[in-house]
Design an enzyme around this catalytic site. Structure first.
Site, PDB file in Angstrom:
ATOM      1  N   GLY A  38      -0.621 -11.861  -0.187  1.00 41.41           N
ATOM      2  CA  GLY A  38      -0.697 -10.518  -0.876  1.00 41.41           C
ATOM      3  C   GLY A  38      -2.352 -10.732  -1.713  1.00 41.41           C
ATOM      4  N   ARG A  81      -2.941 -11.104   7.097  1.00 43.22           N
ATOM      5  CA  ARG A  81      -1.982 -10.542   8.055  1.00 43.22           C
ATOM      6  C   ARG A  81      -2.972  -9.642   9.262  1.00 43.22           C
ATOM      7  NH1 ARG A  81       2.431  -7.402   4.438  1.00 43.22           N
ATOM      8  NH2 ARG A  81       1.037  -7.583   2.642  1.00 43.22           N
ATOM      9  N   LYS A 132      14.312  -7.507  -6.320  1.00 45.34           N
ATOM     10  CA  LYS A 132      13.805  -8.651  -6.886  1.00 45.34           C
ATOM     11  C   LYS A 132      14.818  -9.843  -7.119  1.00 45.34           C
ATOM     12  CE  LYS A 132       9.491  -6.783  -8.872  1.00 45.34           C
ATOM     13  NZ  LYS A 132       9.056  -6.393  -9.908  1.00 45.34           N
ATOM     14  N   THR A 163      -5.039  -9.721  -1.530  1.00 39.24           N
ATOM     15  CA  THR A 163      -5.928  -8.603  -1.556  1.00 39.24           C
ATOM     16  C   THR A 163      -5.595  -7.538  -2.669  1.00 39.24           C
ATOM     17  OG1 THR A 163      -4.948  -7.389   0.232  1.00 39.24           O
ATOM     18  CG2 THR A 163      -6.909  -9.018   0.859  1.00 39.24           C
ATOM     19  N   LYS A 169     -10.161  -4.534   2.204  1.00 39.11           N
ATOM     20  CA  LYS A 169      -9.323  -5.710   2.322  1.00 39.11           C
ATOM     21  C   LYS A 169      -9.979  -6.810   3.061  1.00 39.11           C
ATOM     22  CE  LYS A 169      -4.811  -3.746   1.188  1.00 39.11           C
ATOM     23  NZ  LYS A 169      -3.447  -3.461   1.790  1.00 39.11           N
TER      24      LYS A 169
END
Length: 312
Positions: free
Chosen positions: A10, A35, A136, A12, A44
């Site tokens: 993650g 990805r 979470k 970006t 990105k």
């Protein structure tokens, strides 16, 4: 501290790009997951290339390809995930990452995507916002069931979302004439500069004091009330704002007729500004809890009066 091999998943995103930067600046061998879909987003992709210019390694992997995740994880000692919590699907993608880490067997620290309120304390949160915390906790359970070494980060309120606009609903810029004060405005809140969040996070990765613990961010001068935040802006700008106090009942009534995303925001603000969920408890070492600014007093964190200067 030595040189770690760090994978950011993650990288970006809003906080992820800052963690990549902090990892590089601290001299760690930094890997950023690339990805397949990232190649379709020019901004990105350009950001990833900028990381590469700074010395980071781009690692191709996909959440839909377990073996690629395992290969990526085997390259590193530390995995930090910063996928957005705005979509439940993204949070649960971390379960695939947990499986890869479990199979690889080499990761010494995993930091999952949290970075806000401590989900372990939000079991009674209002719907629909509670779903984020529940998911979470699903990820936490998977981490702990797999005996993966970890640190949970509770970074509280990012300045870009909560400080520049004085925590008003709507635009991210300061109000020019009127401001709504939540309740009496005297509940303590914790505001953070996003770069400081990244710095503290990177400092934990080799620190045994944070292993298998929750690290809360409470830099003393950033633990202030909503009213103090507004007054800080008034002093800096020289502009006195017309203040209106909003009761908890009237605030919750704002949910009516709003879409789900707006209801989530209102619910979270209620917990922060009316219930004081960020500061209404003591950090307890016996409960595997630590506080960032106490562990790392050498970090010169950004005070909110300085954070607000850019908005003048």
């Amino acid at each position: 501290m030595g040189r770690c091999r760090v994978l950011v998943v993650g990288g970006t995103g809003y906080i992820g790009k800052r963690i990549v930067k902090a990892s590089i600046e601290h001299g760690h061998d930094t890997y950023v997951l690339k990805r397949p879909e990232t190649g379709l987003d020019i901004e990105k992709f350009q950001l990833l290339l900028s990381f590469k210019k700074q010395g980071a390694h781009l690692v191709e992997a996909s959440f839909s390809d377990h073996e690629s995740l395992v290969r990526a994880v085997k390259l590193v000692d530390v995995v930090i995930c910063t996928v957005s919590g705005a979509h439940s699907r993204s949070l649960l993608l971390q379960l695939k990452l947990v499986e890869a880490i479990k199979e690889a067997g080499n990761v010494k620290r995993f930091i999952p995507s949290e970075f806000g309120m401590d989900p372990a304390r939000m079991g009674d949160a209002l719907e629909p916002g509670r779903e984020t915390f529940d998911l979470k906790m699903v990820v936490r359970k998977a981490i702990e069931d797999a005996n993966i070494p970890h640190t949970y980060i509770s970074a509280n309120c990012f300045g870009g979302y909560f400080v520049g606009n004085l925590s008003q609903l709507g635009p991210l810029t300061p109000p020019s004439d009127k401001v709504t004060i939540y309740g009496d405005g005297n509940v303590k809140v914790v505001y953070m500069d996003e770069d400081d969040v990244a710095t503290y996070t990177i400092m934990t990765i080799e620190d045994d004091r944070t292993l298998n613990k929750t690290m809360y961010f409470r830099p003393p001068e950033n633990v202030i009330t909503h009213r103090q935040l507004v007054e800080t802006w008034e002093k800096l700008s020289g502009n006195q704002l017309q203040k209106t106090e909003l009761s908890s009942q009237d605030f919750l009534a704002l949910m009516e007729g709003k879409d789900v995303a707006e209801q989530i925001v209102i619910g979270h603000l209620y917990h922060i500004y009316y219930e004081g969920c960020l500061t209404n408890f003591d950090i307890d070492a016996d409960q595997d809890q630590v506080e960032a600014s106490s562990l790392y007093p050498e970090v010169e964190y950004t005070r909110m009066k300085d954070y607000l200067m850019i908005y003048l």
